[in-house]
Design a protein around this motif. Structure first.
Motif, PDB file in Angstrom:
ATOM      1  N   ASP A   1      66.658  24.120  36.847  1.00 26.89           N
ATOM      2  CA  ASP A   1      65.287  24.626  36.853  1.00 26.89           C
ATOM      3  C   ASP A   1      65.280  26.161  36.810  1.00 26.89           C
ATOM      4  O   ASP A   1      64.435  26.777  36.145  1.00 26.89           O
ATOM      5  N   GLU A   2      66.233  26.765  37.514  1.00 22.14           N
ATOM      6  CA  GLU A   2      66.332  28.232  37.498  1.00 22.14           C
ATOM      7  C   GLU A   2      66.670  28.728  36.095  1.00 22.14           C
ATOM      8  O   GLU A   2      66.107  29.716  35.614  1.00 22.14           O
ATOM      9  N   SER A   3      67.604  28.038  35.426  1.00 23.90           N
ATOM     10  CA  SER A   3      67.955  28.421  34.059  1.00 23.90           C
ATOM     11  C   SER A   3      66.777  28.211  33.114  1.00 23.90           C
ATOM     12  O   SER A   3      66.550  29.013  32.195  1.00 23.90           O
ATOM     13  N   ALA A   4      66.024  27.136  33.325  1.00 24.29           N
ATOM     14  CA  ALA A   4      64.866  26.862  32.471  1.00 24.29           C
ATOM     15  C   ALA A   4      63.828  27.969  32.573  1.00 24.29           C
ATOM     16  O   ALA A   4      63.156  28.302  31.582  1.00 24.29           O
ATOM     17  N   ARG A   5      63.688  28.571  33.748  1.00 28.42           N
ATOM     18  CA  ARG A   5      62.719  29.653  33.923  1.00 28.42           C
ATOM     19  C   ARG A   5      63.113  30.896  33.127  1.00 28.42           C
ATOM     20  O   ARG A   5      62.251  31.714  32.775  1.00 28.42           O
ATOM     21  N   ARG A   6      64.415  31.057  32.860  1.00 29.27           N
ATOM     22  CA  ARG A   6      64.845  32.156  31.993  1.00 29.27           C
ATOM     23  C   ARG A   6      64.295  31.960  30.576  1.00 29.27           C
ATOM     24  O   ARG A   6      63.893  32.902  29.907  1.00 29.27           O
ATOM     25  N   LEU A   7      64.333  30.705  30.129  1.00 31.84           N
ATOM     26  CA  LEU A   7      63.927  30.397  28.764  1.00 31.84           C
ATOM     27  C   LEU A   7      62.416  30.399  28.610  1.00 31.84           C
ATOM     28  O   LEU A   7      61.888  30.828  27.583  1.00 31.84           O
ATOM     29  N   ASN A   8      61.719  29.880  29.613  1.00 34.50           N
ATOM     30  CA  ASN A   8      60.266  29.795  29.554  1.00 34.50           C
ATOM     31  C   ASN A   8      59.685  30.161  30.914  1.00 34.50           C
ATOM     32  O   ASN A   8      59.400  29.282  31.741  1.00 34.50           O
TER      33      ASN A   8
ATOM     34  N   PRO B   1      57.747  18.985  22.218  1.00 32.64           N
ATOM     35  CA  PRO B   1      57.541  19.048  23.674  1.00 32.64           C
ATOM     36  C   PRO B   1      58.450  20.041  24.400  1.00 32.64           C
ATOM     37  O   PRO B   1      58.806  19.821  25.560  1.00 32.64           O
ATOM     38  N   PHE B   2      58.873  21.137  23.741  1.00 35.42           N
ATOM     39  CA  PHE B   2      59.586  22.233  24.400  1.00 35.42           C
ATOM     40  C   PHE B   2      60.878  21.784  25.095  1.00 35.42           C
ATOM     41  O   PHE B   2      61.156  22.176  26.238  1.00 35.42           O
ATOM     42  N   SER B   3      61.666  20.971  24.413  1.00 30.17           N
ATOM     43  CA  SER B   3      62.924  20.481  24.998  1.00 30.17           C
ATOM     44  C   SER B   3      63.907  21.631  25.215  1.00 30.17           C
ATOM     45  O   SER B   3      63.914  22.623  24.482  1.00 30.17           O
ATOM     46  N   ILE B   4      64.759  21.462  26.211  1.00 28.98           N
ATOM     47  CA  ILE B   4      65.714  22.496  26.619  1.00 28.98           C
ATOM     48  C   ILE B   4      67.119  21.907  26.670  1.00 28.98           C
ATOM     49  O   ILE B   4      67.309  20.732  27.007  1.00 28.98           O
ATOM     50  N   GLN B   5      68.098  22.739  26.343  1.00 29.09           N
ATOM     51  CA  GLN B   5      69.502  22.410  26.594  1.00 29.09           C
ATOM     52  C   GLN B   5      70.150  23.586  27.305  1.00 29.09           C
ATOM     53  O   GLN B   5      69.923  24.738  26.922  1.00 29.09           O
ATOM     54  N   ILE B   6      70.955  23.280  28.326  1.00 35.43           N
ATOM     55  CA  ILE B   6      71.712  24.296  29.057  1.00 35.43           C
ATOM     56  C   ILE B   6      73.206  24.014  28.853  1.00 35.43           C
ATOM     57  O   ILE B   6      73.647  22.877  29.060  1.00 35.43           O
TER      58      ILE B   6
END
Length: 254
Positions: A218-225, A161-166
Motif C-alpha cells: 500500500d505504501e508503494s502504491a501511494r508512490r504511484l498514485n 481500473p488502474f492496475s498496479i504491479q510492484i
C-alpha cells in the motif's frame, strides 16, 4: 538440490535459500469486472454517454499526481517509444549517473496493452454498452532506491481500473540488510558466492516470509498514485494484493 549438496559436501561451505524476483499485483477488484465498473459509475453519478470524458479526466488527474514528486525533485520523466529497450538498464544507468543512493530515480513511461473498458453502441437494442477490452494505454514506471528493499520499481496503468504491479528482489533486500549490519559478503549479480555470517543471513531471508505485505505494498502504491482516495471519491475501494510471479532460489557457496 539436497542430493547435489550431499554429493559435493566436502566442497560446499553452505547454502542460502530465499526469495529472488517478486512481482506483486494490486487490483481494484470491484472495478476489474464489468458489473462493478457499472456500479461505480452509478455511484459517482456518471452516465454512459459521459463515460469517455469522465475517464479521460481521471486519467489526466492520475498522471499529474504521479508525476508531481518527480517534478518537485527534478527527477527525469522519460517516454520510451519502443518496448524493446530494457527499462531496468535505463533506470540503473540514471541512478549511477546521478549518484542516487536513496529515493526516486525517475519515471519511465510507455504505451502497452492493458485490460480496460470501451463504450460500444448496441445497434440492435439501440443503446450504449460498456465492454471489457484489451487496448493500449500509457503505463508509468516509477524506479526508486528504497531504504529497506533497495533498487525496485512499480508500474501503474493510467486507464481504469488502474492496475498496479510492484517489482522487488529478495537478494537486493538481503544485501541492504547486511549493509546496515556491517556484515561482509560478495555479490555477483543476483547471487552471493560468499557471506561472512551465513546462518544469520539465512535467518534474515527466512524473516522475509513474515512480511506484512499489504502495508508494504500500500505504501508503494501511494508512490504511484498519491491521490487514490480522491480519484475514486466518494466511492471507496482498496487494492487487493496477489503474487503474480514469485521466484525462490538457492545459492550454493563453495
Amino acid at each position: 538440490m539436497d542430493q547435489f549438496i550431499q554429493q559435493y559436501k566436502e566442497d560446499v561451505i553452505g547454502h542460502l535459500s530465499g526469495f529472488d524476483r517478486l512481482v506483486l499485483r494490486g487490483t481494484l477488484r470491484a472495478l476489474a469486472v464489468k458489473s462493478g465498473m457499472l456500479n461505480y459509475l452509478w455511484h459517482v453519478g456518471v452516465l454512459l454517454k459521459d463515460f469517455g470524458r469522465f475517464v479521460q479526466e481521471k486519467s489526466a488527474q492520475l498522471k499529474a499526481a504521479s508525476y508531481a514528486e518527480a517534478q518537485r525533485q527534478k527527477r527525469p520523466i522519460l517516454y520510451l517509444p519502443s518496448s524493446k529497450v530494457s527499462k531496468e538498464e535505463i533506470a540503473r544507468g540514471i541512478a549511477q549517473k546521478d549518484g542516487i543512493q536513496k529515493g526516486l530515480i525517475g519515471i519511465l513511461t510507455a504505451v502497452e496493452p492493458c485490460q480496460t473498458y470501451e463504450l460500444v453502441r448496441n445497434r440492435g437494442q439501440k443503446k450504449l454498452e460498456l465492454q471489457p477490452r484489451i487496448r493500449k494505454c500509457l503505463f508509468l514506471y516509477h524506479y526508486w532506491m528504497d531504504s529497506r528493499f533497495g533498487f525496485m520499481h512499480g508500474r501503474i496503468q493510467t486507464w481504469f481500473p488502474f492496475s498496479i504491479q510492484i517489482y522487488l528482489n529478495g537478494r537486493e533486500w538481503l544485501a541492504r540488510q547486511m549493509d546496515r549490519l556491517g556484515w561482509g559478503y560478495h555479490r555477483q549479480e543476483n547471487c552471493f558466492p560468499w557471506i561472512g555470517k551465513l546462518s544469520q543471513a539465512q535467518a534474515l531471508m527466512d524473516k522475509q516470509l513474515r512480511t506484512d505485505w499489504p502495508s508494504v505494498l500500500d505504501e508503494s502504491a501511494r508512490r504511484l498514485n498519491p491521490i487514490h482516495e480522491q480519484l475514486l471519491a466518494p466511492y471507496q475501494e482498496d487494492y487487493y494484493w496477489s503474487a503474480q510471479q514469485t521466484e525462490w532460489a538457492t545459492d550454493i557457496l563453495i
